[in-house]
Design a protein around this motif. Structure first.
Motif, mmCIF file in Angstrom:
data_model
loop_
_atom_site.group_PDB
_atom_site.id
_atom_site.type_symbol
_atom_site.label_atom_id
_atom_site.label_comp_id
_atom_site.label_asym_id
_atom_site.label_seq_id
_atom_site.Cartn_x
_atom_site.Cartn_y
_atom_site.Cartn_z
ATOM 1 N N ALA A 171 0.922 -1.208 -0.034
ATOM 2 C CA ALA A 171 0.152 -0.179 -0.012
ATOM 3 C C ALA A 171 0.920 1.421 -0.061
ATOM 4 N N LYS A 172 1.743 1.189 0.710
ATOM 5 C CA LYS A 172 2.794 2.502 0.817
ATOM 6 C C LYS A 172 3.510 2.553 -0.378
ATOM 7 N N PHE A 173 3.820 1.329 -1.057
ATOM 8 C CA PHE A 173 4.859 1.463 -2.298
ATOM 9 C C PHE A 173 3.737 2.126 -3.469
ATOM 10 N N GLU A 174 2.408 1.467 -3.386
ATOM 11 C CA GLU A 174 1.456 1.930 -4.515
ATOM 12 C C GLU A 174 1.234 3.494 -4.468
ATOM 13 N N THR A 175 1.054 4.052 -3.193
ATOM 14 C CA THR A 175 1.079 5.670 -3.125
ATOM 15 C C THR A 175 2.221 6.302 -3.491
ATOM 16 N N PHE A 176 3.369 5.680 -3.173
ATOM 17 C CA PHE A 176 4.680 6.309 -3.414
ATOM 18 C C PHE A 176 4.681 6.263 -5.216
ATOM 19 N N PHE A 177 4.445 5.292 -5.598
ATOM 20 C CA PHE A 177 4.508 5.072 -7.109
ATOM 21 C C PHE A 177 3.620 5.951 -7.955
ATOM 22 N N TRP A 178 2.378 5.899 -7.238
ATOM 23 C CA TRP A 178 1.496 6.969 -8.043
ATOM 24 C C TRP A 178 1.689 8.307 -7.959
ATOM 25 N N GLU A 179 2.241 8.953 -6.796
ATOM 26 C CA GLU A 179 2.688 10.108 -6.402
ATOM 27 C C GLU A 179 3.771 10.459 -7.227
ATOM 28 N N LYS A 180 4.796 9.564 -7.313
ATOM 29 C CA LYS A 180 5.986 9.986 -7.992
ATOM 30 C C LYS A 180 5.917 9.450 -9.495
ATOM 31 N N ARG A 181 5.104 9.019 -10.119
ATOM 32 C CA ARG A 181 4.994 8.623 -11.646
ATOM 33 C C ARG A 181 5.909 9.107 -12.543
ATOM 34 N N ASP A 182 5.686 10.658 -12.579
ATOM 35 C CA ASP A 182 6.657 11.380 -13.454
ATOM 36 C C ASP A 182 8.036 10.961 -13.555
ATOM 37 N N LEU A 183 8.474 11.123 -12.103
ATOM 38 C CA LEU A 183 9.985 10.939 -11.802
ATOM 39 C C LEU A 183 10.407 9.480 -12.001
ATOM 40 N N LEU A 184 9.527 8.647 -11.773
ATOM 41 C CA LEU A 184 9.810 7.198 -11.699
ATOM 42 C C LEU A 184 9.568 6.536 -13.232
ATOM 43 N N HIS A 185 8.969 7.128 -13.927
ATOM 44 C CA HIS A 185 8.882 6.705 -15.460
ATOM 45 C C HIS A 185 10.078 6.587 -16.180
ATOM 46 N N GLU A 186 10.833 7.586 -16.238
ATOM 47 C CA GLU A 186 11.947 7.682 -16.880
ATOM 48 C C GLU A 186 13.059 6.729 -16.187
ATOM 49 N N HIS A 187 12.817 6.711 -14.979
ATOM 50 C CA HIS A 187 14.017 5.887 -14.155
ATOM 51 C C HIS A 187 13.409 4.337 -14.659
ATOM 52 N N LEU A 188 12.587 4.027 -14.563
ATOM 53 C CA LEU A 188 12.012 2.656 -14.835
ATOM 54 C C LEU A 188 12.547 2.397 -16.103
ATOM 55 N N LYS A 189 11.951 3.164 -17.032
ATOM 56 C CA LYS A 189 12.369 3.110 -18.520
ATOM 57 C C LYS A 189 13.883 2.620 -18.794
ATOM 58 N N ASN A 190 14.766 3.530 -18.196
ATOM 59 C CA ASN A 190 16.183 3.405 -18.367
ATOM 60 C C ASN A 190 16.592 2.123 -17.946
ATOM 61 N N ARG A 191 16.100 1.626 -16.807
ATOM 62 C CA ARG A 191 16.307 0.382 -16.281
ATOM 63 C C ARG A 191 15.875 -0.723 -16.724
ATOM 64 N N LEU A 192 14.658 -0.838 -17.494
ATOM 65 C CA LEU A 192 14.192 -1.969 -18.140
ATOM 66 C C LEU A 192 15.003 -2.043 -19.766
ATOM 67 N N GLU A 193 15.452 -0.860 -20.191
ATOM 68 C CA GLU A 193 16.088 -0.774 -21.369
ATOM 69 C C GLU A 193 17.458 -1.465 -21.157
ATOM 70 N N ALA A 194 18.250 -1.235 -19.996
ATOM 71 C CA ALA A 194 19.532 -1.773 -19.511
ATOM 72 C C ALA A 194 19.555 -3.209 -19.516
ATOM 73 N N LEU A 195 18.397 -3.507 -18.805
ATOM 74 C CA LEU A 195 18.162 -5.256 -18.916
ATOM 75 C C LEU A 195 18.000 -5.814 -20.134
ATOM 76 N N GLU A 196 17.395 -4.887 -21.069
ATOM 77 C CA GLU A 196 17.313 -5.687 -22.591
ATOM 78 C C GLU A 196 18.529 -5.635 -23.321
ATOM 79 N N ARG A 197 19.499 -4.661 -22.984
ATOM 80 C CA ARG A 197 20.676 -4.570 -23.549
ATOM 81 C C ARG A 197 21.496 -5.306 -23.234
#
Length: 91
Positions: free
Chosen positions: A58-84
């Motif tokens: 529940a705490k992470f869902e709230t954090f994830f929702w409130e910080k989605r703009d910041l987290l999107h780019e970070h997650l996208k980069n981490r996922l692309e690094a896994l693909e590479r």
């Protein structure tokens, strides 16, 4: 907080499956509160048990929702690094 964990291949695969099934991009999923919670749950399930106890779902869902703009780019980069890394390993 997001730097405290690594996204492993299993979590990436689960997230990829979820996004394909819902016909969403990561951005679209994060911009809708319901699907954002579902994405947060997938990521939370991949946390080490100690981190899961410190940061409840529940705490992470709230954090994830409130910080989605910041987290999107970070997650996208981490996922692309896994693909590479996977592509490099496959060579």
């Amino acid at each position: 907080m997001i730097n405290q964990f690594e996204i492993n291949n299993y979590v990436k695969k689960q997230l990829d499956i979820y996004l394909v099934e819902k016909s969403l991009t990561l951005r679209q999923a994060m911009d809708d509160e319901t699907t954002s919670k579902e994405v947060a749950a997938i990521l939370h399930a991949g946390f080490p048990k100690m981190v899961q106890k410190i940061y409840s779902l529940a705490k992470f869902e709230t954090f994830f929702w409130e910080k989605r703009d910041l987290l999107h780019e970070h997650l996208k980069n981490r996922l692309e690094a896994l693909e590479r890394a996977a592509a490099k390993k496959a060579k």
